[in-house]
Motif scaffolding. Structure first.
Motif, PDB file in Angstrom:
ATOM      1  N   MET A  11     -40.474  30.300  31.146  1.00 42.03           N
ATOM      2  CA  MET A  11     -41.412  29.425  30.436  1.00 42.03           C
ATOM      3  C   MET A  11     -40.785  28.111  29.975  1.00 42.03           C
ATOM      4  O   MET A  11     -39.652  28.092  29.518  1.00 42.03           O
ATOM      5  CB  MET A  11     -42.023  30.167  29.237  1.00 42.03           C
ATOM      6  N   ARG A  12     -41.584  27.046  30.086  1.00 46.56           N
ATOM      7  CA  ARG A  12     -41.178  25.731  29.561  1.00 46.56           C
ATOM      8  C   ARG A  12     -41.119  25.806  28.037  1.00 46.56           C
ATOM      9  O   ARG A  12     -41.875  26.558  27.425  1.00 46.56           O
ATOM     10  CB  ARG A  12     -42.226  24.668  29.941  1.00 46.56           C
ATOM     11  N   LYS A  13     -40.277  24.969  27.472  1.00 45.02           N
ATOM     12  CA  LYS A  13     -40.117  24.977  26.005  1.00 45.02           C
ATOM     13  C   LYS A  13     -41.421  24.726  25.250  1.00 45.02           C
ATOM     14  O   LYS A  13     -41.694  25.359  24.256  1.00 45.02           O
ATOM     15  CB  LYS A  13     -39.080  23.925  25.585  1.00 45.02           C
ATOM     16  N   GLY A  14     -42.234  23.803  25.734  1.00 46.00           N
ATOM     17  CA  GLY A  14     -43.430  23.430  24.983  1.00 46.00           C
ATOM     18  C   GLY A  14     -44.608  24.397  25.095  1.00 46.00           C
ATOM     19  O   GLY A  14     -45.590  24.259  24.369  1.00 46.00           O
ATOM     20  N   ASP A  15     -44.522  25.376  25.990  1.00 47.16           N
ATOM     21  CA  ASP A  15     -45.658  26.289  26.184  1.00 47.16           C
ATOM     22  C   ASP A  15     -45.570  27.477  25.222  1.00 47.16           C
ATOM     23  O   ASP A  15     -44.575  28.205  25.229  1.00 47.16           O
ATOM     24  CB  ASP A  15     -45.702  26.798  27.634  1.00 47.16           C
ATOM     25  N   PRO A  16     -46.599  27.673  24.407  1.00 47.42           N
ATOM     26  CA  PRO A  16     -46.560  28.776  23.450  1.00 47.42           C
ATOM     27  C   PRO A  16     -46.875  30.127  24.094  1.00 47.42           C
ATOM     28  O   PRO A  16     -47.530  30.200  25.134  1.00 47.42           O
ATOM     29  CB  PRO A  16     -47.644  28.406  22.438  1.00 47.42           C
ATOM     30  N   LEU A  17     -46.381  31.179  23.442  1.00 50.94           N
ATOM     31  CA  LEU A  17     -46.647  32.557  23.862  1.00 50.94           C
ATOM     32  C   LEU A  17     -47.174  33.309  22.643  1.00 50.94           C
ATOM     33  O   LEU A  17     -46.532  33.323  21.591  1.00 50.94           O
ATOM     34  CB  LEU A  17     -45.340  33.198  24.366  1.00 50.94           C
ATOM     35  N   TYR A  18     -48.365  33.893  22.788  1.00 51.45           N
ATOM     36  CA  TYR A  18     -48.979  34.642  21.686  1.00 51.45           C
ATOM     37  C   TYR A  18     -49.187  36.093  22.087  1.00 51.45           C
ATOM     38  O   TYR A  18     -49.562  36.383  23.225  1.00 51.45           O
ATOM     39  CB  TYR A  18     -50.338  34.036  21.302  1.00 51.45           C
ATOM     40  N   ILE A  19     -48.977  36.970  21.098  1.00 52.03           N
ATOM     41  CA  ILE A  19     -49.267  38.390  21.299  1.00 52.03           C
ATOM     42  C   ILE A  19     -50.715  38.616  20.877  1.00 52.03           C
ATOM     43  O   ILE A  19     -51.157  38.095  19.851  1.00 52.03           O
ATOM     44  CB  ILE A  19     -48.290  39.240  20.463  1.00 52.03           C
ATOM     45  N   PHE A  20     -51.435  39.405  21.673  1.00 54.58           N
ATOM     46  CA  PHE A  20     -52.880  39.547  21.456  1.00 54.58           C
ATOM     47  C   PHE A  20     -53.306  40.997  21.687  1.00 54.58           C
ATOM     48  O   PHE A  20     -52.736  41.702  22.509  1.00 54.58           O
ATOM     49  CB  PHE A  20     -53.618  38.646  22.456  1.00 54.58           C
ATOM     50  N   SER A  21     -54.324  41.414  20.945  1.00 53.78           N
ATOM     51  CA  SER A  21     -54.955  42.708  21.203  1.00 53.78           C
ATOM     52  C   SER A  21     -56.462  42.555  21.074  1.00 53.78           C
ATOM     53  O   SER A  21     -56.962  42.204  20.009  1.00 53.78           O
ATOM     54  CB  SER A  21     -54.456  43.765  20.214  1.00 53.78           C
ATOM     55  N   SER A  22     -57.164  42.792  22.174  1.00 53.35           N
ATOM     56  CA  SER A  22     -58.632  42.731  22.135  1.00 53.35           C
ATOM     57  C   SER A  22     -59.193  43.880  21.307  1.00 53.35           C
ATOM     58  O   SER A  22     -60.253  43.768  20.711  1.00 53.35           O
ATOM     59  CB  SER A  22     -59.209  42.803  23.556  1.00 53.35           C
ATOM     60  N   GLU A  23     -58.463  44.991  21.273  1.00 55.42           N
ATOM     61  CA  GLU A  23     -58.899  46.159  20.487  1.00 55.42           C
ATOM     62  C   GLU A  23     -58.882  45.831  18.995  1.00 55.42           C
ATOM     63  O   GLU A  23     -59.820  46.091  18.275  1.00 55.42           O
ATOM     64  CB  GLU A  23     -57.946  47.341  20.719  1.00 55.42           C
ATOM     65  N   LYS A  24     -57.761  45.263  18.546  1.00 57.53           N
ATOM     66  CA  LYS A  24     -57.543  45.080  17.107  1.00 57.53           C
ATOM     67  C   LYS A  24     -57.821  43.653  16.617  1.00 57.53           C
ATOM     68  O   LYS A  24     -57.805  43.386  15.424  1.00 57.53           O
ATOM     69  CB  LYS A  24     -56.106  45.458  16.754  1.00 57.53           C
ATOM     70  N   GLY A  25     -57.993  42.713  17.546  1.00 55.14           N
ATOM     71  CA  GLY A  25     -58.226  41.331  17.127  1.00 55.14           C
ATOM     72  C   GLY A  25     -56.940  40.604  16.745  1.00 55.14           C
ATOM     73  O   GLY A  25     -56.969  39.484  16.231  1.00 55.14           O
ATOM     74  N   MET A  26     -55.800  41.243  16.993  1.00 55.02           N
ATOM     75  CA  MET A  26     -54.506  40.637  16.659  1.00 55.02           C
ATOM     76  C   MET A  26     -54.271  39.378  17.500  1.00 55.02           C
ATOM     77  O   MET A  26     -54.525  39.385  18.701  1.00 55.02           O
ATOM     78  CB  MET A  26     -53.416  41.670  16.964  1.00 55.02           C
ATOM     79  N   GLY A  27     -53.851  38.298  16.835  1.00 51.47           N
ATOM     80  CA  GLY A  27     -53.526  37.061  17.546  1.00 51.47           C
ATOM     81  C   GLY A  27     -54.687  36.086  17.670  1.00 51.47           C
ATOM     82  O   GLY A  27     -54.493  34.928  18.054  1.00 51.47           O
ATOM     83  N   MET A  28     -55.886  36.541  17.325  1.00 50.05           N
ATOM     84  CA  MET A  28     -57.072  35.705  17.500  1.00 50.05           C
ATOM     85  C   MET A  28     -56.994  34.377  16.743  1.00 50.05           C
ATOM     86  O   MET A  28     -57.233  33.320  17.309  1.00 50.05           O
ATOM     87  CB  MET A  28     -58.292  36.464  16.974  1.00 50.05           C
ATOM     88  N   ASP A  29     -56.639  34.460  15.451  1.00 48.31           N
ATOM     89  CA  ASP A  29     -56.604  33.244  14.622  1.00 48.31           C
ATOM     90  C   ASP A  29     -55.570  32.256  15.144  1.00 48.31           C
ATOM     91  O   ASP A  29     -55.826  31.054  15.215  1.00 48.31           O
ATOM     92  CB  ASP A  29     -56.311  33.597  13.152  1.00 48.31           C
ATOM     93  N   GLU A  30     -54.399  32.783  15.525  1.00 48.94           N
ATOM     94  CA  GLU A  30     -53.336  31.909  16.041  1.00 48.94           C
ATOM     95  C   GLU A  30     -53.777  31.210  17.317  1.00 48.94           C
ATOM     96  O   GLU A  30     -53.516  30.020  17.517  1.00 48.94           O
ATOM     97  CB  GLU A  30     -52.057  32.714  16.324  1.00 48.94           C
ATOM     98  N   VAL A  31     -54.454  31.960  18.183  1.00 55.39           N
ATOM     99  CA  VAL A  31     -54.890  31.372  19.459  1.00 55.39           C
ATOM    100  C   VAL A  31     -55.963  30.310  19.214  1.00 55.39           C
ATOM    101  O   VAL A  31     -55.920  29.228  19.807  1.00 55.39           O
ATOM    102  CB  VAL A  31     -55.366  32.459  20.452  1.00 55.39           C
ATOM    103  N   TRP A  32     -56.896  30.587  18.307  1.00 59.47           N
ATOM    104  CA  TRP A  32     -57.917  29.573  17.992  1.00 59.47           C
ATOM    105  C   TRP A  32     -57.267  28.308  17.424  1.00 59.47           C
ATOM    106  O   TRP A  32     -57.657  27.186  17.748  1.00 59.47           O
ATOM    107  CB  TRP A  32     -58.971  30.109  17.021  1.00 59.47           C
ATOM    108  N   THR A  33     -56.259  28.488  16.544  1.00 59.38           N
ATOM    109  CA  THR A  33     -55.562  27.331  15.965  1.00 59.38           C
ATOM    110  C   THR A  33     -54.915  26.507  17.074  1.00 59.38           C
ATOM    111  O   THR A  33     -54.996  25.271  17.076  1.00 59.38           O
ATOM    112  CB  THR A  33     -54.491  27.809  14.946  1.00 59.38           C
TER     113      THR A  33
END
Length: 193
Positions: A165-187
């Motif tokens: 991965m390039r330095k500027g590209d973010p990586l987020y952990i997500f779970s559709s079951e639990k909604g984890m990561g949703m707020d960060e991804v929207w931001t």
């Protein structure tokens, strides 16, 4: 972002069919069974606007979802072992390439990978394509609910290193079951609009 108003406005296969509103667009790319539809449904707070399927490869067009009259999610056909003919799959490549390399409102490609496994050859090829054309990427490692929290960092490192991965590209952990990561991804999405 609180999503109240969303509609799937069209399925397109050619440039002249794309929406003309000019809203920022975020394309969703991932293997055929990685959970793109579940990701979309979770992000927009709907149960089944994006069809989830036990048969990989159901998405065969560019599907435009208009969200809050502000942006589009664009679901592109999944790559990998979609159960469709090679001829059909060969048609997707130029359609996706034309969209991703020539679409002015495209702000980033959201590439969805499975946190439980190292990214596949197809995942790496997709990411390399984005790097080659200098297209911003947001990598989402989904199915996080399936592994212990203590192993997240180890799995994130595997994803980063495998994709190179390039330095500027973010990586987020997500779970559709639990909604984890949703707020960060929207931001992240809102910061690119």
């Amino acid at each position: 972002m609180k999503v109240h108003n969303v509609e799937m406005i069209m399925s397109a296969v050619r440039t002249e069919q794309y929406p003309t509103e000019g809203y920022p667009e975020f394309a969703l790319a991932g293997r055929s069974n990685v959970g793109k539809s579940s990701f979309i449904n979770k992000m927009i707070g709907r149960k089944s606007l994006a069809r989830t399927s036990s048969k990989p490869g159901k998405t065969q067009t560019l599907n435009f979802y208009k969200i809050e009259e502000q942006l589009f999610f664009v679901d592109v056909p999944g790559y990998g072992f979609a159960k469709v003919s090679k001829t059909e799959r060969a048609k997707w490549a130029p359609m996706i390439e034309e969209y991703m390399t020539g679409r002015e409102p495209l702000r980033a490609v959201i590439q969805i990978v499975d946190l439980r496994h190292a990214p596949s050859k197809d995942d790496c090829a997709m990411y390399d394509f984005l790097v080659h054309y200098n297209i911003p990427a947001i990598v989402i490692a989904t199915k996080a609910d399936k592994i212990p929290r203590g192993k997240y960092e180890k799995h994130k490192k595997i994803v980063r290193e495998t994709l190179q991965m390039r330095k500027g590209d973010p990586l987020y952990i997500f779970s559709s079951e639990k909604g984890m990561g949703m707020d960060e991804v929207w931001t992240e999405i809102e910061s690119r609009m």
